[in-house]
Design an enzyme around this catalytic site. Structure first.
Site, PDB file in Angstrom:
ATOM      1  N   ASP A  52      -3.482   4.395  -2.204  1.00 37.80           N
ATOM      2  CA  ASP A  52      -4.632   4.853  -1.441  1.00 37.80           C
ATOM      3  C   ASP A  52      -5.052   6.259  -1.866  1.00 37.80           C
ATOM      4  O   ASP A  52      -4.216   7.157  -1.972  1.00 37.80           O
ATOM      5  CB  ASP A  52      -4.273   4.835   0.051  1.00 37.80           C
ATOM      6  CG  ASP A  52      -5.457   5.047   0.943  1.00 37.80           C
ATOM      7  OD1 ASP A  52      -6.380   4.215   0.896  1.00 37.80           O
ATOM      8  OD2 ASP A  52      -5.462   6.034   1.700  1.00 37.80           O
ATOM      9  N   GLU A  80      -6.631   3.897  -6.002  1.00 39.26           N
ATOM     10  CA  GLU A  80      -7.973   4.083  -5.455  1.00 39.26           C
ATOM     11  C   GLU A  80      -8.485   5.434  -5.937  1.00 39.26           C
ATOM     12  O   GLU A  80      -7.885   6.469  -5.664  1.00 39.26           O
ATOM     13  CB  GLU A  80      -7.938   4.019  -3.933  1.00 39.26           C
ATOM     14  CG  GLU A  80      -9.324   4.056  -3.310  1.00 39.26           C
ATOM     15  CD  GLU A  80      -9.263   4.039  -1.796  1.00 39.26           C
ATOM     16  OE1 GLU A  80     -10.124   3.389  -1.178  1.00 39.26           O
ATOM     17  OE2 GLU A  80      -8.364   4.703  -1.218  1.00 39.26           O
ATOM     18  N   HIS A 121     -10.954  -4.280   2.619  1.00 33.09           N
ATOM     19  CA  HIS A 121     -10.903  -3.868   4.022  1.00 33.09           C
ATOM     20  C   HIS A 121     -11.860  -2.730   4.343  1.00 33.09           C
ATOM     21  O   HIS A 121     -12.109  -2.454   5.520  1.00 33.09           O
ATOM     22  CB  HIS A 121      -9.474  -3.443   4.376  1.00 33.09           C
ATOM     23  CG  HIS A 121      -9.017  -2.250   3.590  1.00 33.09           C
ATOM     24  ND1 HIS A 121      -8.770  -2.308   2.234  1.00 33.09           N
ATOM     25  CD2 HIS A 121      -8.775  -0.965   3.950  1.00 33.09           C
ATOM     26  CE1 HIS A 121      -8.396  -1.126   1.798  1.00 33.09           C
ATOM     27  NE2 HIS A 121      -8.389  -0.286   2.824  1.00 33.09           N
ATOM     28  N   ASP A 122     -12.384  -2.061   3.315  1.00 36.75           N
ATOM     29  CA  ASP A 122     -13.343  -0.973   3.515  1.00 36.75           C
ATOM     30  C   ASP A 122     -14.766  -1.372   3.147  1.00 36.75           C
ATOM     31  O   ASP A 122     -15.675  -0.538   3.251  1.00 36.75           O
ATOM     32  CB  ASP A 122     -12.951   0.238   2.656  1.00 36.75           C
ATOM     33  CG  ASP A 122     -11.790   1.021   3.237  1.00 36.75           C
ATOM     34  OD1 ASP A 122     -11.574   0.962   4.462  1.00 36.75           O
ATOM     35  OD2 ASP A 122     -11.080   1.689   2.453  1.00 36.75           O
ATOM     36  N   ASP A 124       0.835  -1.197   0.000  1.00 32.15           N
ATOM     37  CA  ASP A 124       0.000   0.000   0.000  1.00 32.15           C
ATOM     38  C   ASP A 124       0.871   1.248   0.000  1.00 32.15           C
ATOM     39  O   ASP A 124       1.803   1.358   0.803  1.00 32.15           O
ATOM     40  CB  ASP A 124      -0.898   0.010   1.241  1.00 32.15           C
ATOM     41  CG  ASP A 124      -2.374   0.013   0.892  1.00 32.15           C
ATOM     42  OD1 ASP A 124      -2.769   0.900   0.116  1.00 32.15           O
ATOM     43  OD2 ASP A 124      -3.116  -0.856   1.379  1.00 32.15           O
TER      44      ASP A 124
END
Length: 561
Positions: A200, A255, A331-332, A98
Site C-alpha cells: 500500500d 501501489e 477496493h478504491d 496487503d
C-alpha cells in the site's frame, strides 16, 4: 518453483469485509472465503490478493492497522487464515497479502509508546515535529483525506504527520528500527505460507527531511502534493527486496499513486532489485477534469483517447524494462460499467469490452471481486456512504469551501466513490444477496436480484464465463505475454485497437468503447486467414460475418502474416 510465476498469472482480489459472511454477524470473514474457494478456482485464476485482515479500528476500512501479526476477530483467527492458506495451496492458488507500512493505526502499541516521551525505544517510530512559534503546524502539507497532514498530540506536546486520516500516523522510515520491524513482520507471514505482497502506497515511505512548504494556489491553507518519490524511497524499497522479497522469492506489486511510466521503469527494472510490478493511478484519472479545484470530485466523461495513450505508453515504456500490473477495478475504484460504460442496456457488453482491452495487454491482470459478474455502482443517498475519504471531502468542498453543491458532489460520488466497490458481493437473489443471513455491515446494491453469481453463470450473456475464456486465452497463448504491442487509430475517440505479433502470428484486439455503431472494415481488414478467437457478440470461427462493429463490441482476431 517458478520465481516469476506472476508473469503467467491472473490474480483475484478479495475485500474480505464484503466477500462472504459465514457466521451470521454481517461481516465477511475468512471462513466465507474458504467456502468460496471452488468458485474462485473455477474462474481459472492463479492467486488471491487479500485486503487487510489484521486487527484494526476500521477508521479506513482496515488500512489503519493496530497489530500486524493478529487477525481481527471479526474476520476469524490466525488459525483460520493459516487454514485458508493451506486450502488455497491445495488448489494451486497462491496467497498475496496487503503490506500497509506507510503508517499504522494510532491504536498500534508502537504509537502508544511513541506518544509517551521523546527518548524511549519507540519515540522515533513516527514523524514528530514541534509547532511553529505561533503554535501552527510544522508546514502546509495536507492530508489526502482533507485538512492538515499534522495532528497535535497533547501527551507528547508535538505534531505528528499523517498522509491520510489523523488516526493513521506515518511511520518514520529514516529510523532503522522501523525498517527492521517491517522486515520482521514480513518474515512472520512468509513463515505461514504467504506467497507475495501488495504494498500500500509504498512510494510514500520516504519523506523530504527538510519538510518544506508545498507550493500553494488559490489561497490554499493545506496542500496535498506529490507524496511519492522521497529522497530515499528507492533505497528503502531495495532494502525490502534484499531482506525479504528476493531471499524468499516473494511476489511484489507496489501501489505508486503518482507514478508515470518513466518512474515505474526505475521501480520494476529487475536489475535494480526493487519491485516486480506497480499499480499506477494515471489511467484512472481519465474522467477527472484537468485543473479542477475539487480534485477527484470534478468529474467528466471518460477520455478514451487519453486511456489509449496512457495504457500504450506503459506498454511501450516497460517492455524489456519490467512488468505491468493491469487493473480497472479494485477496493478504491468504482465499477467500470457504471463509471465508463453503460450499466443498463449494455452492462454485459461494456463490462466485457473493457475486460478484453485489459487482459490482452502485456502484464498481470487483477480481477476485483464482482468485476467478473459485471457488478455496478449502487444508487446511494449521501447518508448511505461509509468511506472516510468521502465524508471528509464532502465537509471540505461542500460545507467549508462551498466549491461544489451537495447535488454535484453526490453525482460525482455515484461515479467514483471508493464505496461503490465495497458493497457486499452478490452471490444469488436470496436475502442480502446470499452474502449474509444477518444485516450486512454495508448496504447491498439493490440490483442484486438481476446481478449475482448464480444468475450470471446461468445466463447466455455471462460476464464470468467471458472472463473464464479471457483467462484461458492468456494461459494458453504466449503471444499475450512477451511480444510486441502496437496501438492503431490513436486519435479515434471511441474505438481501441491494438496488435500483438509473435513470429508470423498477429492478434488484433478491437473494442468499441461507445454506444455507436461503426463499419468494422474501417478498423480491420479480414481475409481468408482471419479467425475470431473471442467476441462478446458471439462471432465465431473464420471470417468476421457481420460488417458492423456494434456498441461496446470487443473482438480478438488472429491472422497469419
Amino acid at each position: 518453483m517458478n520465481s516469476e510465476w506472476w508473469k503467467n498469472a491472473v490474480i483475484y482480489q478479495i475485500y474480505p469485509k464484503s466477500f462472504k459472511d459465514s457466521n451470521g454477524d454481517g461481516f465477511g470473514d475468512i471462513n466465507g472465503i474458504i467456502e468460496k474457494l471452488p468458485y474462485i478456482k473455477s474462474l481459472g485464476v492463479d492467486a488471491i490478493w487479500l485486503n487487510p485482515l489484521y486487527v484494526s479500528p476500521q477508521v479506513d476500512n482496515g488500512y489503519d492497522i493496530a497489530d500486524y501479526r493478529k487477525i481481527d476477530p471479526r474476520f476469524g483467527s490466525n488459525e483460520d487464515l493459516y487454514h485458508l492458506i493451506r486450502e488455497a495451496h491445495q488448489l494451486n492458488l497462491k496467497i498475496i497479502m496487503d503490506l500497509v507500512v506507510n503508517g499504522t493505526s494510532d491504536q498500534h502499541q508502537w504509537f502508544k509508546e511513541s506518544c509517551k516521551s521523546k527518548d524511549n525505544y519507540f519515540s522515533d517510530f513516527y514523524i514528530w515535529k514541534d509547532a511553529k512559534e505561533d503554535g501552527s503546524e510544522p508546514n502546509n502539507w495536507g492530508s489526502n483525506f482533507s485538512g492538515s497532514a499534522w495532528e497535535w498530540n497533547e501527551q507528547r506536546q508535538q505534531y505528528y504527520l499523517h498522509y491520510y486520516a489523523k488516526e493513521q500516523p506515518d511511520l518514520n522510515w529514516e529510523n532503522p528500527r522501523v525498517r527492521e520491524a517491517v522486515f520482521d513482520l514480513m518474515h512472520f507471514w512468509k513463515a505461514r505460507g504467504v506467497d507475495g505482497w501488495r504494498m500500500d502506497i509504498i512510494t510514500s515511505i520516504s519523506k523530504n527531511q527538510n519538510f518544506p512548504d508545498n507550493p500553494a494556489k488559490n489561497g490554499e491553507k493545506y496542500v496535498v502534493a506529490n507524496q511519492d518519490n522521497g529522497p530515499r524511497m528507492h533505497e528503502f524499497i531495495h532494502d525490502i527486496d534484499r531482506e525479504v522479497l528476493s531471499p524468499f522469492k516473494m511476489m511484489s506489486v507496489g501501489e505508486a499513486p503518482a507514478s508515470k511510466s518513466i518512474d515505474a521503469r526505475q521501480l520494476v527494472d529487475p536489475k535494480r532489485e526493487e519491485l516486480d510490478m506497480v499499480f499506477t493511478f494515471e489511467h484512472m484519472h481519465i474522467d477527472r477534469k484537468p485543473g479542477g479545484i475539487n480534485g477527484r470530485w470534478d468529474v467528466q466523461p471518460a477520455d478514451i483517447i487519453a486511456l489509449k495513450n496512457i495504457l500504450s505508453d506503459w506498454q511501450n515504456s516497460l517492455r524489456d524494462h519490467g512488468w505491468n500490473a493491469l487493473y480497472f477495478e479494485n477496493h478504491d475504484r468504482a465499477r467500470t460499467p457504471s463509471r465508463w460504460g453503460n450499466d443498463h442496456e449494455y452492462r454485459y457488453e461494456s463490462a466485457t469490452a473493457f475486460a478484453t482491452v485489459l487482459h490482452c495487454l502485456q502484464g498481470t491482470p487483477f480481477v476485483y471481486q464482482g468485476e467478473e459478474i459485471g457488478m455496478t455502482n449502487p444508487d446511494f443517498k449521501l447518508e448511505d456512504y461509509e468511506d472516510v475519504e468521502l465524508t471528509t471531502n464532502y465537509h471540505q468542498f461542500v460545507e467549508e469551501q462551498k466549491t461544489l453543491s451537495a447535488a454535484d458532489f453526490l453525482k460525482a460520488a455515484h461515479k467514483i466513490s471508493r464505496d461503490n466497490a465495497r458493497t457486499p458481493m452478490q452471490w444469488n437473489d436470496a436475502v442480502n444477496a446470499g452474502f449474509s443471513e444477518a444485516k450486512p455491515w454495508f448496504k447491498i446494491n439493490t440490483r442484486y436480484p438481476e446481478i449475482n453469481v448464480t444468475k450470471d453463470q446461468e445466463s447466455q450473456k455471462s460476464v464470468s464465463n467471458y472472463y473464464r475464456k479471457l483467462i484461458e486465452l492468456r494461459h494458453q497463448n504466449l503471444i499475450l505475454r512477451d511480444v510486441t504491442y502496437e496501438l492503431k487509430f490513436a486519435d479515434d475517440p471511441d474505438v481501441f485497437v491494438y496488435e500483438r505479433v509473435l513470429g508470423k502470428q498477429k492478434w488484433t484486439i478491437i473494442a468499441n468503447l461507445s454506444e455507436k455503431t461503426f463499419d468494422l472494415s474501417d478498423y480491420y481488414t479480414a481475409d481468408t486467414k482471419t479467425k475470431v478467437l473471442l467476441s462478446n457478440y458471439q462471432r465465431q470461427g473464420s471470417g468476421l460475418g457481420d460488417a458492423a462493429l456494434k456498441p461496446w463490441e470487443a473482438l480478438v482476431c488472429e491472422k497469419q502474416i
